[in-house]
Design a protein around this motif. Structure first.
Motif, PDB file in Angstrom:
ATOM      1  N   MET A  33      44.294  39.000  47.097  1.00 14.96           N
ATOM      2  CA  MET A  33      43.050  39.723  48.008  1.00 14.96           C
ATOM      3  C   MET A  33      41.589  39.224  48.286  1.00 14.96           C
ATOM      4  O   MET A  33      41.019  40.145  48.222  1.00 14.96           O
ATOM      5  N   PRO A  34      41.850  37.851  47.883  1.00 11.69           N
ATOM      6  CA  PRO A  34      40.584  37.580  48.558  1.00 11.69           C
ATOM      7  C   PRO A  34      39.921  37.881  50.050  1.00 11.69           C
ATOM      8  O   PRO A  34      38.710  37.601  50.629  1.00 11.69           O
ATOM      9  N   TRP A  35      40.508  38.175  51.133  1.00 10.05           N
ATOM     10  CA  TRP A  35      40.472  38.603  52.797  1.00 10.05           C
ATOM     11  C   TRP A  35      40.522  39.590  53.040  1.00 10.05           C
ATOM     12  O   TRP A  35      39.815  40.402  53.357  1.00 10.05           O
ATOM     13  N   PHE A  36      41.121  40.721  51.972  1.00  8.44           N
ATOM     14  CA  PHE A  36      41.460  41.328  52.684  1.00  8.44           C
ATOM     15  C   PHE A  36      42.990  43.019  51.799  1.00  8.44           C
ATOM     16  O   PHE A  36      43.447  41.904  50.804  1.00  8.44           O
ATOM     17  N   ALA A  37      42.584  43.743  51.906  1.00  5.06           N
ATOM     18  CA  ALA A  37      43.717  44.080  50.608  1.00  5.06           C
ATOM     19  C   ALA A  37      44.312  45.195  50.265  1.00  5.06           C
ATOM     20  O   ALA A  37      45.323  43.951  51.314  1.00  5.06           O
TER      21      ALA A  37
END
Length: 536
Positions: free
Chosen positions: A401-405
């Motif tokens: 989840m580095p960019w979105f959850a």
């Protein structure tokens, strides 16, 4: 409304490492023209072309498979790094050699004998490859059994070349996702302009087949996941009627909307591939009626198929980009000139009225279906429930989840059983609005063979911070109804492909393929990508 829109409303390829933003987006001032790539002997090859050569003895399946593997190494894993193939099959060359031995002995398994095929990484393969939906949480042991679609491909003689990357969990994890990104595979790039998004969730299949990394590809769709990447990547894509193709062994989202389907460079190859993968399957009760719907899809491919056809023009499914509208107008003129009776406008009256209900249905069905699928994998997976996957993602947020959850995971987990009134009532409204008061009424009142609409707007730049900037499309009306839709290359905006969608009612695939073939022969809009870094 496409799934990418309602998500916003709802608020190894080999190495398995993430790309940095600098690897995905061309640097300012970078030249648009890529460095030279060696010519590919099988660029734009079709099944018919390659089969003729193998029959004549001028080509072997092993040589063909080796050529595709070399091209994957050159431009997917290296060079432009398209990252569309999440894993190559370590047994591909051995399988191809066996198909050659069978051919020499006079044994032909079926119409795909010796043809390399790529399948999306949400189809189970009981071999040495993983089945993960792009998530690191499912990396471990291979699936216990082939998906039925994979079995049919093998039975028809295909060489399973590898698995394609995808929007992780088929783009059903977050409302702010970036299509084509997965924790396991990284970011798939657009094959025409590599700083653009290939759409999804069948992103890897779209890019790979368009970039000539295999002859044929399998995608899956819940809402838009075949049609959008096919059209945006300049391909033919067919989303079949739900129940025509088995979903057994495919990581699910929705029992009422999921299907697998062909993604190819020509309508003829899509028809042939559908011929192979269709049919009833006791593992998927929804396919009970498929055997009675047997059509010879190849026989439907006539250049004159538009003559006398009644085509409705859904103007209320256009209007999202002026260049797309202009291309759509030219496409309608082609249909008319080819002899079709064009009803213009012929608007689908219920478009957009089922969006909230569709999301409710998908959330309920995702939780139910995914838990059942994970249970079926036995000890080949470590995590057996959606709740456990949520916990895994939270614990491994740096890679997953580095960019979105995972808002959609969490919303689905909060839902109850499929007996809940909220679910049954939402599903009933979806069926009424998309079918009874939607496509069924329109087709009956105007005696239509198909409705046409632009498949997509132009591709957008990859943006991991804001997520997809979806530019318009028309997958939902057929997706929610469970009806077939076919996208065929229509035109380009600069270097970015556009598609034309032919939408029908249940089990009208043969008619849609015939109409799409006639349009394809008139326009010849498909052209091979040049792998540009950006649009200057």
């Amino acid at each position: 409304m496409d799934r990418r829109n309602f998500l916003s409303v709802a608020g190894t390829a080999a190495a398995g490492t993430m790309l940095t933003p600098a690897e995905v987006v061309a640097a300012p001032g970078a030249p648009a023209t890529p460095p030279p790539i060696a010519p590919f002997a099988f660029e734009e090859a079709t099944v018919a072309d390659l089969t003729r050569r193998m029959r004549a003895g001028t080509l072997t399946s092993r040589a063909l498979t080796a050529a595709y593997l070399a091209r994957i190494a050159a431009i997917d894993a290296a060079g432009p790094r398209l990252r569309s193939v999440i894993e190559v099959n370590p047994d591909a060359l051995a399988i191809a050699a066996e198909r050659d031995r069978e051919r020499r002995a006079g044994t032909i398994r079926g119409p795909l004998h010796g043809i390399p095929v790529l399948v999306k990484d949400n189809l189970d393969t009981a071999d040495r490859m993983q089945t993960t939906a792009g998530s690191l949480s499912l990396v471990g042991k291979p699936a216990l059994r082939d998906a039925t679609v994979v079995t049919k491909l093998r039975d028809a003689g295909a060489v399973l070349l590898g698995k394609t990357n995808l929007s992780e969990w088929a783009n059903f994890r977050s409302t702010r996702s970036t299509s084509g990104w997965s924790g396991r595979g990284g970011q798939t790039r657009h094959p025409y302009v590599t700083d653009r998004n290939p759409c999804g969730s069948s992103s890897g299949t779209g890019t790979a087949i368009s970039a000539n990394l295999a002859v044929l590809g399998i995608g899956t769709e819940t809402d838009g996941s075949i049609i959008c990447p096919s059209s945006i990547c300049g391909l033919v894509g067919l989303k079949p009627t739900v129940g025509l193709v088995s979903r057994a062994g495919i990581i699910p989202i929705s029992a009422t909307q999921d299907t697998a389907g062909p993604m190819t460079r020509t309508v003829a190859d899509a028809a042939l591939l559908l011929q192979v993968i269709r049919g009833s399957d006791p593992r998927d009760p929804v396919t009970a009626n498929a055997t009675g719907q047997v059509d010879d899809y190849l026989a439907a491919l006539r250049p004159q198929a538009l003559e006398g056809a009644r085509i409705g023009v859904a103007r209320n499914m256009a209007g999202f980009h002026p260049a797309v509208d202009a291309a759509f107008d030219r496409a309608v003129d082609v249909l008319r000139a080819a002899g079709a009776t064009v009803i213009d406008p012929c608007n689908v009256p219920t478009v957009g009225k089922y969006d909230a209900d569709e999301l409710t249905v998908l959330l309920y069905e995702f939780k139910d279906g995914l838990n059942a699928y994970l249970a079926s994998r036995g000890d080949s997976v470590m995590y057996r429930t959606l709740d456990e996957l949520i916990a895994y993602n939270t614990a491994n947020a740096g890679t997953e989840m580095p960019w979105f959850a995972q808002e959609l995971f969490e919303q689905a987990q909060a839902k109850g059983a499929l007996t809940d009134a909220a679910y049954t009532e939402a599903l009933a409204r979806c069926r009424t609005l998309s079918r009874t008061e939607g496509l069924d009424a329109l087709f009956r009142d105007h005696r239509l063979d198909a409705v046409v609409a632009p498949s997509n707007g132009p591709s957008w730049p990859i943006d991991w911070v804001n997520g997809d900037r979806y530019s318009g499309g028309n997958s939902s009306v057929a997706a929610v109804a469970g009806y077939p839709s076919l996208t065929v290359p229509m035109a380009f905006v600069s270097e970015l492909p556009l598609g034309l969608s032919f939408i029908g009612t249940a089990y009208t695939e043969a008619r849609l393929l015939g109409l799409g073939y006639a349009f394809e022969q008139k326009t010849k809009a498909r052209r091979a990508p040049r792998l540009l870094r950006t649009i200057a």
